[in-house]
Design a protein around this motif. Structure first.
Motif, PDB file in Angstrom:
ATOM      1  N   ASN A 152      16.718  23.946 -42.856  1.00 33.06           N
ATOM      2  CA  ASN A 152      15.804  22.790 -42.907  1.00 33.06           C
ATOM      3  C   ASN A 152      14.721  22.895 -41.837  1.00 33.06           C
ATOM      4  O   ASN A 152      14.272  21.898 -41.283  1.00 33.06           O
ATOM      5  N   PRO A 158      20.992  17.951 -33.648  1.00 31.52           N
ATOM      6  CA  PRO A 158      21.652  17.040 -34.578  1.00 31.52           C
ATOM      7  C   PRO A 158      20.801  16.833 -35.834  1.00 31.52           C
ATOM      8  O   PRO A 158      19.573  16.807 -35.763  1.00 31.52           O
ATOM      9  N   GLU A 159      21.471  16.723 -36.977  1.00 32.09           N
ATOM     10  CA  GLU A 159      20.859  16.540 -38.295  1.00 32.09           C
ATOM     11  C   GLU A 159      20.273  17.831 -38.867  1.00 32.09           C
ATOM     12  O   GLU A 159      19.702  17.812 -39.960  1.00 32.09           O
ATOM     13  N   ASP A 160      20.401  18.944 -38.166  1.00 32.08           N
ATOM     14  CA  ASP A 160      20.007  20.225 -38.752  1.00 32.08           C
ATOM     15  C   ASP A 160      20.987  20.587 -39.869  1.00 32.08           C
ATOM     16  O   ASP A 160      22.138  20.148 -39.886  1.00 32.08           O
ATOM     17  N   GLU A 161      20.509  21.406 -40.791  1.00 32.89           N
ATOM     18  CA  GLU A 161      21.331  21.853 -41.920  1.00 32.89           C
ATOM     19  C   GLU A 161      21.538  23.363 -41.815  1.00 32.89           C
ATOM     20  O   GLU A 161      20.573  24.121 -41.707  1.00 32.89           O
ATOM     21  N   ASP A 176      26.191  16.677 -37.140  1.00 25.54           N
ATOM     22  CA  ASP A 176      26.230  15.223 -36.951  1.00 25.54           C
ATOM     23  C   ASP A 176      25.507  14.818 -35.668  1.00 25.54           C
ATOM     24  O   ASP A 176      25.013  15.663 -34.919  1.00 25.54           O
ATOM     25  N   LYS A 177      25.459  13.505 -35.412  1.00 29.67           N
ATOM     26  CA  LYS A 177      24.685  12.995 -34.271  1.00 29.67           C
ATOM     27  C   LYS A 177      25.247  13.458 -32.935  1.00 29.67           C
ATOM     28  O   LYS A 177      24.554  13.426 -31.911  1.00 29.67           O
ATOM     29  N   GLU A 208      16.796  17.647 -27.992  1.00 31.49           N
ATOM     30  CA  GLU A 208      18.164  17.405 -28.425  1.00 31.49           C
ATOM     31  C   GLU A 208      18.603  15.968 -28.181  1.00 31.49           C
ATOM     32  O   GLU A 208      19.388  15.402 -28.938  1.00 31.49           O
ATOM     33  N   ASN A 241      10.943  20.718 -36.872  1.00 34.03           N
ATOM     34  CA  ASN A 241      10.415  19.354 -36.758  1.00 34.03           C
ATOM     35  C   ASN A 241       9.216  19.230 -35.815  1.00 34.03           C
ATOM     36  O   ASN A 241       8.821  18.113 -35.476  1.00 34.03           O
ATOM     37  N   ILE A 251      25.900  19.887 -42.309  1.00 28.37           N
ATOM     38  CA  ILE A 251      24.956  19.023 -41.620  1.00 28.37           C
ATOM     39  C   ILE A 251      25.499  18.720 -40.225  1.00 28.37           C
ATOM     40  O   ILE A 251      26.623  18.225 -40.074  1.00 28.37           O
TER      41      ILE A 251
END
Length: 282
Positions: free
Chosen positions: A157, A50-53, A111-112, A207, A234, A109
């Motif tokens: 990202n 989640p939140e990866d681009e 999402d959560k 995740e 990350n 993007i």
């Protein structure tokens, strides 16, 4: 005689200390017996979180046929030029999605819940998938209406944070999905002489939002088979300072405190002396 023994003891300590330092600054000490050999490796597989681009493009020999699978701002001519420059969509960095002006290529993007909203196909759950799996899924769906579609998916990202005892601590914007701990170390200009080479810490985001960590030993070649050898988006790499750096830091802090205390006492004594002199003169 006693003085001579002290000198001999001091020389021995220095020699042993020098040997230990040389060992601490080296890599792959476990390779000692042979000139060549095979070292087991580890698999690497970047899975979307989640939140990866994501940068996703769908093309074919007939551009108009795949227009429905691309966002309105997508420019296939610009994408082709970018691919020629990058050589491979796997190496397209986040800068690809930030072309200035109206030529900016839209990205997706996650999402959560781990989903993206894709043109014509609607909501797709991509969390836990690789970029190759996403491309395969979209290609299968697009093939129902388009002949031989070409689907490219890139994570744009992918970044790694390196902290602690390296020459240049920094956030690394990774431009390939295959990025190892040694790639990160090299990018940061290697470990400093004060970095612990037997106790690097890699902290990884999962995740579900939790974090796991692993300690790595750069002296030991078993690092190549560790699931943390290849870094993921990350990840945080922390290089601990060795005892020498910590002792120096404590010494400097103690000296700073002592100097501050002495300065305060001297200043106070000066004020008191000035008052005594002033009262005596009166």
């Amino acid at each position: 005689m006693m003085t001579r023994n002290i000198y001999i003891f001091a020389i021995i300590c220095i020699l042993f200390s020098g040997c230990k330092t040389a060992h601490d600054l080296s890599y792959f000490d476990s390779i000692t017996e042979y000139d060549a050999g095979i070292i087991p490796g580890s698999d690497y597989e970047i899975k979307i979180l989640p939140e990866d681009e994501l940068l996703i493009t769908v093309t074919s020999e007939v551009p108009s046929a795949t227009a429905q699978f691309n966002q309105p701002m997508f420019n296939p001519i610009l994408r082709s030029n970018l691919q020629d420059l990058a050589g491979s969509t796997q190496s397209i960095s986040s800068s690809t999605s930030n072309i200035s002006g109206s030529s900016r290529i839209p990205t997706y993007i996650v999402d959560k819940n781990g989903d993206i909203d894709f043109p014509s196909l609607g909501e797709i759950h991509v969390a836990g998938m690789t970029t190759q799996q996403i491309a395969k899924f979209i290609k299968e769906k697009a093939s129902a209406t388009v002949k031989d579609p070409i689907v490219k998916v890139a994570l744009v990202n992918f970044k790694v944070n390196v902290l602690g005892e390296v020459a240049e601590p920094q956030t690394i914007n990774v431009t390939t999905e295959k990025f190892s701990i040694f790639d990160a170390i090299s990018t940061c200009g290697d470990l400093s002489e004060y970095g612990k080479r037997d106790n690097l810490i890699v902290i990884r985001e999962n995740e579900d939002g939790t974090h796991t960590y692993q300690r790595l030993n750069l002296h030991d070649t078993t690092i190549f088979s560790s699931p943390y050898y290849y870094l993921k988006q990350n990840d945080i790499v922390y290089v601990e300072p060795n005892n020498i750096k910590q002792d120096n830091s404590k010494y400097n802090q103690n000296n700073s405190f002592k100097l501050s205390t002495i300065s305060t006492i001297v200043s106070a004594a000066s004020v008191i002396a000035s008052l005594v002199i002033a009262l005596t003169v009166k």
